[in-house]
Scaffold this active site. Sequence first.
Site, short mmCIF file in Angstrom:
data_model
loop_
_atom_site.label_atom_id
_atom_site.label_comp_id
_atom_site.label_asym_id
_atom_site.label_seq_id
_atom_site.Cartn_x
_atom_site.Cartn_y
_atom_site.Cartn_z
CD GLU A 169 -3.00 -0.82 2.35
OE1 GLU A 169 -2.85 0.15 3.13
OE2 GLU A 169 -3.88 -1.67 2.50
NE ARG A 223 0.64 0.69 -25.17
CZ ARG A 223 1.73 0.00 -24.88
NH1 ARG A 223 2.35 -0.66 -25.84
NH2 ARG A 223 2.21 -0.01 -23.66
CG ASP A 255 0.62 2.07 -37.12
OD1 ASP A 255 0.23 3.24 -37.29
OD2 ASP A 255 0.99 1.62 -36.02
CE LYS A 290 1.38 -1.98 -36.65
NZ LYS A 290 2.17 -1.58 -35.50
NE ARG A 296 -0.05 -4.91 -34.06
CZ ARG A 296 1.13 -4.85 -33.48
NH1 ARG A 296 1.72 -5.96 -33.10
NH2 ARG A 296 1.72 -3.70 -33.26
CB ALA A 353 12.00 -2.26 -30.27
#
Length: 339
Positions: free
Chosen positions: A48, A105, A181, A204, A206, A236
Amino acid sequence: MSRTSEPKLISGNANMPLAKAIARRMSLHRGVNVGLVETRVERFNDGEIFVEVFENVRGEDMFIIQSTSNPANDNLMELLIMADALRRSSAARVTAVLPYFGYARQDRRTKARTPITAKMVANMLVGTGIERVLTMDLHAAQIQGFFDIPVDNLYASPVFALDIKHAFKDRMDELMVVSPDVGGVARARELAKRINSPLAIVDKRREKPGEIAEMTVIGDVTGKTCLIVDDICDTAGTLCKAAEVLIENGAKEVHSYITHGVMSGPAVERVTNSVMKSLVITDSIAPTAEIKKAENIRVVPTAPIFAQAILNIWNGTSVSSLFEADTLGPIYDGMYDAE
């Protein structure tokens, strides 16, 4: 709200070197000592977090400097607890300065039964009594709309443009800005416009997170010095693969400009062994010893732009003026040419 004599800075443990650098820059601008408020941030045996502020902050305009980087959860909780401590100590206003906004993200639902964590974090920050947020290069611009308070989103591209004009001054006509991208095209286009260079895209695909199935270059990079531009470099893998693809497509050299160097796992080793000539990151996340040792990784400072932004917020003047090279050049003390 009545303005106090000086803005007050307080920092968590996420990026103390940057917080001290911001304080030094503000002291330089103000001509008086602007130090960090003395604080104790420690952990109980069960993990904590406990915060104690040792200075009177009643009626003060407080700025908490804290990146929510690794360990993201600990640093986020530090920020929330510090904000609560300041509000309960009658601070007039609390501004969160997040050079790196973690969880950005997760800004949309990519599939069924997944969270929008960036919105949840925004709710937590507002709920703690934070009245304003200052950050840099949000992963998605719409995150500003997740907040019901003002959010100032600084951009690294003006700083990068100054660096590029300094580092590549003899071969500006060879440069080509590359987005790694399709989603990052707007960010890359912004930098390309600033340095008057053409733009290419690496498309790209995925198979699953962290794995790249296929990469295609959109644009002719033959004989060009390519500058890959992105907001986050995590492991990276994508970055190094994109550099290889560009070289295979005839690029002369590849350099990268990335705002937030998360650099987790094998990132530094990958960059060191890659075909990239250099990787330039900011100090929005405190660089590790491994990053500092890497010969082809360079760190540019963000303290000048954050210090001026904090002063502008405190003064009630424009923050967006910092997006222009004419304003930013003098702030960087001649470190780069502003032309």
